[in-house]
Each structure stands twice: as C-alpha cells, then as structure tokens.
Design a protein around this motif. Sequence first.
Motif, short mmCIF file in Angstrom:
data_model
loop_
_atom_site.label_atom_id
_atom_site.label_comp_id
_atom_site.label_asym_id
_atom_site.label_seq_id
_atom_site.Cartn_x
_atom_site.Cartn_y
_atom_site.Cartn_z
N LYS A 136 53.12 31.24 48.13
CA LYS A 136 54.15 31.39 49.64
C LYS A 136 55.13 30.07 49.58
O LYS A 136 55.80 29.69 48.64
CB LYS A 136 53.01 30.32 50.67
N LEU A 137 56.53 31.14 50.64
CA LEU A 137 57.35 30.89 51.17
C LEU A 137 57.80 29.83 51.44
O LEU A 137 57.07 29.24 52.36
CB LEU A 137 57.92 32.30 50.94
N GLU A 138 58.46 29.16 50.65
CA GLU A 138 58.76 26.99 51.50
C GLU A 138 59.54 26.70 51.20
O GLU A 138 60.61 27.74 50.04
CB GLU A 138 57.42 26.49 51.40
N GLY A 139 60.89 25.80 51.40
CA GLY A 139 61.91 24.83 51.32
C GLY A 139 62.54 26.18 51.51
O GLY A 139 62.69 27.24 52.11
N ILE A 140 64.29 25.71 51.53
CA ILE A 140 65.11 26.11 51.41
C ILE A 140 65.81 27.15 50.73
O ILE A 140 66.28 26.79 50.29
CB ILE A 140 66.88 25.01 52.44
N GLY A 141 65.24 28.48 51.21
CA GLY A 141 65.59 29.35 50.16
C GLY A 141 65.75 30.85 50.69
O GLY A 141 65.64 31.10 51.87
N GLY A 142 66.01 31.82 50.75
CA GLY A 142 66.19 33.07 50.71
C GLY A 142 67.38 33.45 52.36
O GLY A 142 68.00 32.61 51.89
N TRP A 143 67.34 33.92 53.55
CA TRP A 143 68.18 33.48 54.39
C TRP A 143 68.04 32.00 54.87
O TRP A 143 69.06 32.71 55.76
CB TRP A 143 67.46 34.26 55.86
N LEU A 144 67.39 31.46 55.02
CA LEU A 144 67.94 29.85 54.69
C LEU A 144 69.52 29.43 54.90
O LEU A 144 69.76 28.92 55.91
CB LEU A 144 66.41 29.36 55.13
N LYS A 160 58.18 29.18 58.46
CA LYS A 160 56.81 28.13 59.57
C LYS A 160 56.67 26.75 58.47
O LYS A 160 55.85 26.11 58.50
CB LYS A 160 55.87 29.24 59.24
N ASN A 161 57.00 27.77 56.76
CA ASN A 161 56.14 26.86 55.97
C ASN A 161 56.60 26.16 55.46
O ASN A 161 56.66 24.72 54.69
CB ASN A 161 55.63 27.50 54.99
N THR A 162 58.89 25.88 56.02
CA THR A 162 59.50 24.98 55.58
C THR A 162 60.09 23.44 56.67
O THR A 162 59.33 22.21 55.89
CB THR A 162 60.62 25.81 55.12
N PHE A 163 59.80 23.69 57.63
CA PHE A 163 60.05 23.17 59.24
C PHE A 163 58.31 22.47 59.74
O PHE A 163 57.99 22.84 60.51
CB PHE A 163 60.88 23.45 60.17
N ILE A 164 57.82 21.55 58.54
CA ILE A 164 56.73 20.78 58.75
C ILE A 164 56.68 19.74 59.34
O ILE A 164 55.79 19.31 59.35
CB ILE A 164 55.72 21.38 57.66
N ASN A 165 57.56 19.15 59.18
CA ASN A 165 57.70 17.43 59.14
C ASN A 165 57.90 17.00 60.63
O ASN A 165 58.34 18.05 61.48
CB ASN A 165 58.85 16.33 58.71
#
Length: 127
Positions: free
Chosen positions: A4-12, A122-127
């Motif tokens: 699954k896509l997570e973390g600061i990558g791609g368009w972020l 949705k998978n990155t900003f979970i805290n």
Amino acid sequence: MKGKLEGIGGWLILFQISLWYSVLNVGWSLFSGVIAAPLSDSRGGYLLVFFAFLCVTAISLLFFYKKKRFFVKWMLISSWAALLILLWVRWPIPTYLLGGTFASAAVLIVMSAYLLRSNRVKNTFIN
C-alpha cells in the motif's frame, strides 16, 4: 502495484517543496519588509499578514513531518483562507493579476481533490 502507498512520496513531495518554498518566499518578504519599512509605517499591517502566513506555513510543515491526520484539514482550510484573504485585500482584482488568480484557484482545486481522495494521503497522515 505491490503494497500500500504510504509515506512522504509521490505527489506529496510537491507539497513538501511548495511548503518550503512558501517559508522561504514569505520569510524573505517579511525580512525585506522589516528592513524597508518600520512597524510604525502604514505597511505594518502587511508585515503582520506576512508574519501570520509564515506561522501558518510553519505549522503546516510541523503537521506534515509529524504525519498528523489534521494536516489534510489544516492545508485545505489554510490554503483556501489564504486565497480568499488575498482576493479580499486585492479586490477589485487588476487585470494583470487575473491569470495568476485563476491559476492559484485551479491549483487549489487539484490539490484539494488530491488531499481528499488519495490513498497515499490516507495511509500517510494517520497520527
């Protein structure tokens, strides 16, 4: 696509670059404004607005790197509020600024859609 896509990558990464650019741009404007005009000058109100934008951008970076869930709402509210404030300050909009204003609005629409619909967000900003 694996995993699954997570973390600061791609368009972020573009969000990260734009936030740092905003810090540098607004910080430079604030610094050069303080040098050029003392706070007692009529431009003191503009310096206050630049300082407020600098604080909002710094808070945005903090939420971004801490991967706070509130980052998405914060970015949407602060970005649209900034555009509306700038429109209010510059109203009526001079003809030479119309293109930039429409471009800013278009970027905000695309950015808003990405922040609201992206699985990576949705998978990155979970805290």
